[in-house]
Each structure stands twice: as structure tokens, then as C-alpha cells.
Scaffold this motif. Structure first.
Motif, mmCIF file in Angstrom:
data_model
loop_
_atom_site.group_PDB
_atom_site.id
_atom_site.type_symbol
_atom_site.label_atom_id
_atom_site.label_comp_id
_atom_site.label_asym_id
_atom_site.label_seq_id
_atom_site.Cartn_x
_atom_site.Cartn_y
_atom_site.Cartn_z
ATOM 1 N N LYS A 3 0.844 -1.192 0.000
ATOM 2 C CA LYS A 3 0.000 0.000 0.000
ATOM 3 C C LYS A 3 0.879 1.242 0.000
ATOM 4 O O LYS A 3 2.035 1.213 0.402
ATOM 5 N N ILE A 29 -12.024 8.123 -3.145
ATOM 6 C CA ILE A 29 -11.151 6.961 -3.215
ATOM 7 C C ILE A 29 -11.128 6.318 -1.837
ATOM 8 O O ILE A 29 -11.366 6.973 -0.821
ATOM 9 N N SER A 30 -10.860 5.025 -1.796
ATOM 10 C CA SER A 30 -10.858 4.328 -0.510
ATOM 11 C C SER A 30 -9.435 4.145 -0.019
ATOM 12 O O SER A 30 -8.506 3.955 -0.795
ATOM 13 N N GLY A 31 -9.290 4.229 1.276
ATOM 14 C CA GLY A 31 -8.010 4.027 1.928
ATOM 15 C C GLY A 31 -8.257 3.604 3.358
ATOM 16 O O GLY A 31 -9.386 3.624 3.852
ATOM 17 N N ILE A 41 -3.090 3.652 1.022
ATOM 18 C CA ILE A 41 -3.972 3.559 -0.142
ATOM 19 C C ILE A 41 -3.450 2.473 -1.061
ATOM 20 O O ILE A 41 -2.244 2.379 -1.303
ATOM 21 N N ASP A 42 -4.356 1.678 -1.608
ATOM 22 C CA ASP A 42 -3.980 0.652 -2.566
ATOM 23 C C ASP A 42 -3.619 1.328 -3.895
ATOM 24 O O ASP A 42 -4.356 2.204 -4.358
ATOM 25 N N SER A 44 -3.903 0.294 -6.912
ATOM 26 C CA SER A 44 -4.943 0.116 -7.935
ATOM 27 C C SER A 44 -6.085 1.111 -7.738
ATOM 28 O O SER A 44 -6.704 1.559 -8.701
ATOM 29 N N GLU A 45 -6.343 1.469 -6.482
ATOM 30 C CA GLU A 45 -7.369 2.473 -6.198
ATOM 31 C C GLU A 45 -6.928 3.838 -6.702
ATOM 32 O O GLU A 45 -7.717 4.605 -7.248
ATOM 33 N N ARG A 48 -7.254 3.929 -10.409
ATOM 34 C CA ARG A 48 -8.651 4.016 -10.854
ATOM 35 C C ARG A 48 -9.092 5.466 -11.014
ATOM 36 O O ARG A 48 -9.870 5.797 -11.903
ATOM 37 N N VAL A 49 -8.570 6.354 -10.162
ATOM 38 C CA VAL A 49 -9.050 7.735 -10.146
ATOM 39 C C VAL A 49 -8.045 8.705 -10.768
ATOM 40 O O VAL A 49 -8.429 9.611 -11.494
#
Length: 134
Positions: A3, A29-31, A41-42, A44-45, A48-49
Motif C-alpha cells: 500500500k 477513493i478508498s483508503g 492507499i492501494d 490500484s485504487e 482508478r481515479v
């Protein structure tokens, strides 16, 4: 892949620190935030953004990645399969439309068979002299 911290994410992706913090707080975004209020934070996430920086090959988690974003390229045979699915869906839509038309005609036939509604009865006024003077 490991991460990213906010600092690493800002370094590898085309985003500023305040923008990234706002996106995390708003849920864009998710974290994950640990007990010390540090975000992870991943990658790939992030991909994505946000777009990765293009100036150099990024090193993320000890691995080199030319481009972290994915390209939307169809797999072999996927295009033909999608065409077949579309044709099948169009056939089902045509059948459903024909069935709806048939049911609509049946409902109209049933409505014609019903007796005509009776005329509503007029209400008698509480004060009969008002209607006489008007």
C-alpha cells in the motif's frame, strides 16, 4: 503490491496532497487510516481515479511499473460474444414488445365488455336556499 502512503501516492500519481486528502475524506477513493491517523492507499485504487506521472518509471513497493493504469482492450472473441449477446437481447426485447402489445389489446377488449359507469349522483346542498338565489 504494498500500500502507498499519501506522500508516496502524491509522488507517483498526478495529484496534490490536499486534493488526495479531500478525496479520502469524502470517499472518492478508498483508503485505510490507522490509529495514528496515517492513511494507506492501494495503488490500484489510485490508478482508478488518478493518472500516474509519466516523467519516469515508477517504483512502488520495491517493484517497477511502466504504467499502473489499465487499458480497456477487448479480449480475443469478446467482441463477437458481445455482438451475440446484443442480438439475443434485441430478440428478447422484440418478443416482450409483441407480448405487451397483445396484452394491451386484450385489456382494451375487456374494457369494452364492461358496462358503462353510472352517472355520479349530485350531492344535496346543506343550505338549499343558497342554490336558489344564485
Amino acid at each position: 503490491m504494498d500500500k502507498l502512503s499519501i506522500r508516496e501516492a502524491v509522488k507517483h500519481f498526478d495529484v496534490s496532497r490536499p486534493t488526495l486528502q479531500k478525496a479520502l475524506k469524502s470517499g472518492k477513493i478508498s483508503g485505510v487510516q490507522d490509529g495514528q491517523r496515517t492513511w494507506t492507499i492501494d495503488p490500484s485504487e489510485m490508478a482508478r481515479v488518478y493518472q500516474p506521472r509519466q516523467d519516469e518509471v515508477e517504483k512502488v513497493g520495491g517493484q517497477e511499473h511502466e504504467n499502473l493504469s489499465t487499458k480497456n482492450t477487448p479480449l480475443p472473441g469478446q467482441f463477437e460474444a458481445l455482438k451475440e449477446q446484443l442480438a439475443d437481447a434485441e430478440k428478447r426485447a422484440a418478443v416482450a414488445e409483441a407480448l405487451a402489445d397483445e396484452r394491451g389489446r386484450h385489456i382494451e377488449d375487456l374494457r369494452r365488455m364492461l358496462p358503462a359507469p353510472e352517472a355520479p349522483q349530485t350531492r344535496r346542498r346543506w343550505w338549499p336556499w343558497k342554490s336558489e338565489r344564485s
